[in-house]
Motif scaffolding. Structure first.
Motif, mmCIF file in Angstrom:
data_model
loop_
_atom_site.group_PDB
_atom_site.id
_atom_site.type_symbol
_atom_site.label_atom_id
_atom_site.label_comp_id
_atom_site.label_asym_id
_atom_site.label_seq_id
_atom_site.Cartn_x
_atom_site.Cartn_y
_atom_site.Cartn_z
ATOM 1 N N ASN A 286 -11.280 0.076 -6.372
ATOM 2 C CA ASN A 286 -10.327 -0.280 -5.330
ATOM 3 C C ASN A 286 -9.161 -1.107 -5.865
ATOM 4 O O ASN A 286 -8.632 -1.978 -5.179
ATOM 5 C CB ASN A 286 -11.040 -1.039 -4.197
ATOM 6 N N SER A 287 -8.792 -0.826 -7.101
ATOM 7 C CA SER A 287 -7.670 -1.536 -7.724
ATOM 8 C C SER A 287 -6.359 -0.829 -7.403
ATOM 9 O O SER A 287 -6.368 0.324 -6.933
ATOM 10 C CB SER A 287 -7.865 -1.582 -9.241
ATOM 11 N N LEU B 164 0.827 -1.204 0.000
ATOM 12 C CA LEU B 164 0.000 0.000 0.000
ATOM 13 C C LEU B 164 0.862 1.255 0.000
ATOM 14 O O LEU B 164 0.607 2.208 -0.744
ATOM 15 C CB LEU B 164 -0.921 0.005 1.219
ATOM 16 N N GLU B 165 1.900 1.252 0.844
ATOM 17 C CA GLU B 165 2.798 2.406 0.946
ATOM 18 C C GLU B 165 3.517 2.655 -0.376
ATOM 19 O O GLU B 165 3.682 3.809 -0.798
ATOM 20 C CB GLU B 165 3.822 2.179 2.061
ATOM 21 N N PHE B 166 3.933 1.585 -1.036
ATOM 22 C CA PHE B 166 4.672 1.719 -2.294
ATOM 23 C C PHE B 166 3.787 2.301 -3.397
ATOM 24 O O PHE B 166 4.184 3.237 -4.096
ATOM 25 C CB PHE B 166 5.222 0.361 -2.740
ATOM 26 N N LEU B 167 2.598 1.744 -3.547
ATOM 27 C CA LEU B 167 1.709 2.205 -4.618
ATOM 28 C C LEU B 167 1.282 3.652 -4.408
ATOM 29 O O LEU B 167 1.240 4.441 -5.355
ATOM 30 C CB LEU B 167 0.476 1.293 -4.699
ATOM 31 N N PRO C 235 0.210 -10.329 -10.282
ATOM 32 C CA PRO C 235 -0.787 -9.257 -10.287
ATOM 33 C C PRO C 235 -2.023 -9.525 -9.444
ATOM 34 O O PRO C 235 -2.465 -8.661 -8.686
ATOM 35 C CB PRO C 235 -1.145 -9.116 -11.772
ATOM 36 N N LYS C 236 -2.631 -10.710 -9.551
ATOM 37 C CA LYS C 236 -3.860 -10.985 -8.816
ATOM 38 C C LYS C 236 -3.649 -10.896 -7.307
ATOM 39 O O LYS C 236 -4.559 -10.512 -6.566
ATOM 40 C CB LYS C 236 -4.411 -12.367 -9.192
ATOM 41 N N PHE C 237 -2.468 -11.261 -6.859
ATOM 42 C CA PHE C 237 -2.162 -11.191 -5.427
ATOM 43 C C PHE C 237 -2.210 -9.740 -4.958
ATOM 44 O O PHE C 237 -2.821 -9.424 -3.936
ATOM 45 C CB PHE C 237 -0.777 -11.786 -5.162
ATOM 46 N N ILE C 238 -1.567 -8.849 -5.730
ATOM 47 C CA ILE C 238 -1.553 -7.427 -5.378
ATOM 48 C C ILE C 238 -2.972 -6.865 -5.394
ATOM 49 O O ILE C 238 -3.365 -6.094 -4.522
ATOM 50 C CB ILE C 238 -0.667 -6.623 -6.352
ATOM 51 N N LYS D 163 -8.660 -5.593 -0.363
ATOM 52 C CA LYS D 163 -8.952 -5.929 1.033
ATOM 53 C C LYS D 163 -8.895 -4.695 1.929
ATOM 54 O O LYS D 163 -9.807 -4.454 2.735
ATOM 55 C CB LYS D 163 -7.945 -6.985 1.528
ATOM 56 N N TYR D 164 -7.853 -3.891 1.767
ATOM 57 C CA TYR D 164 -7.661 -2.757 2.670
ATOM 58 C C TYR D 164 -8.425 -1.504 2.234
ATOM 59 O O TYR D 164 -8.956 -0.772 3.068
ATOM 60 C CB TYR D 164 -6.162 -2.450 2.811
#
Length: 292
Positions: free
Chosen positions: A235-236, A135-138, A215-218, A224-225
């Protein structure tokens, strides 16, 4: 077609995602030619046949944006055939793309996202710290999903506190790392070392089995968050990229600087974020302009 894809991959340096999409698009077009006109060589198709394929896509209720991508694929393909002297006239010159309604980029409100990072208690485990760092990276760099997955430990400069990103067309750019993200990286790397020792993957982001993330994992992690702070369907991972650009612009960042951070080829792609910030700009105008 094999020569065409080698040209895109090695000379034009298209991304794997684009190559996969173009493979699908050309495959669909070739199937249409064979089934409808019994044509086995796309070089034999003229503009009327290509138009009929596009019309069939419209009748299937394919989104204009997807149709435009397929048209872009055919433009590249027939331009390649022309350069190879496989055709004398480019049939795509007489093809017009359907108009696409412009949608404003969806973004997460700044206060909501900061509240998530500050208030939510991520588990002090490898998985918990990995999720937080994603989350922080994106949000902290505005990078694309494919760029995040490709980052290696050597891409992170611990002295300069920057990360090297390989973007579209293999274009490299350097993005600064903020304090919050830096703390997340340090915590994650410590857990990663404890979990796997010194024999872990060179890729920065890995699964619990030390395999590179996909990708699907990310997507699942971000959904989720982000679902905790918004009921929006947007929410992608790309929403966090939009949020990064919108929040920077709201804080008065230079548009050209945002363009460079995002890795956009032209300023036109970045200017879409100004529409999200128009209310903020009105507020600044009313406070600052003597005639407001």
């Amino acid at each position: 077609m094999d020569l065409f894809f080698k040209y895109l991959q090695y000379e034009k340096r298209y991304s794997p995602h684009t190559l996969t999409s173009y493979h699908t698009d050309l495959g669909q077009f070739a199937g249409y030619l064979l089934q409808t006109y019994e044509i086995t060589d796309a070089a034999q198709a003229d503009h009327t046949i290509i138009r009929s394929w596009i019309l069939s896509l419209v009748h299937q209720n394919i989104q204009p944006r997807s149709i435009n991508r397929k048209i872009a694929c055919l433009r590249s393909y027939y331009k390649f055939l022309l350069s190879q002297q496989r055709i004398a006239v480019n049939p795509m010159l007489r093809i017009k793309a359907p108009k696409v309604s412009k949608k404003l980029p969806a973004f997460v409100p700044e206060e909501s996202f900061n509240q998530l990072l500050d208030s939510f208690e991520f588990e002090n485990t490898f998985e918990g710290q990995r999720d937080r760092m994603i989350l922080e990276f994106l949000y902290g760099t505005g990078m694309r999903l494919s760029e995040l997955i490709g980052i290696t430990k050597s891409d992170i400069d611990t002295y300069q506190r920057t990360v090297r990103v390989l973007g579209k067309g293999n274009k490299e750019r350097i993005i600064p790392i903020n304090d919050s993200l830096w703390q997340s990286i340090e915590a994650y790397l410590q857990h990663k070392k404890t979990e796997f020792g010194n024999n872990n993957s060179e890729k920065l982001l890995v699964t619990t089995k030390a395999r590179p993330l996909y990708p699907k994992f990310i997507y699942r992690v971000v959904k989720k968050y982000i679902s905790l702070i918004t009921t929006s369907e947007h929410n992608s991972p790309h929403v966090l990229r939009h949020s990064f650009a919108t929040h920077l612009l709201n804080k008065g960042a230079d548009l050209n600087a945002i363009k460079d951070l995002l890795g956009h080829a032209s300023l036109a792609a970045t200017q879409v974020y100004t529409h999200n910030s128009i209310e903020k700009l009105k507020s600044i105008f009313e406070k600052a302009h003597p005639k407001a």
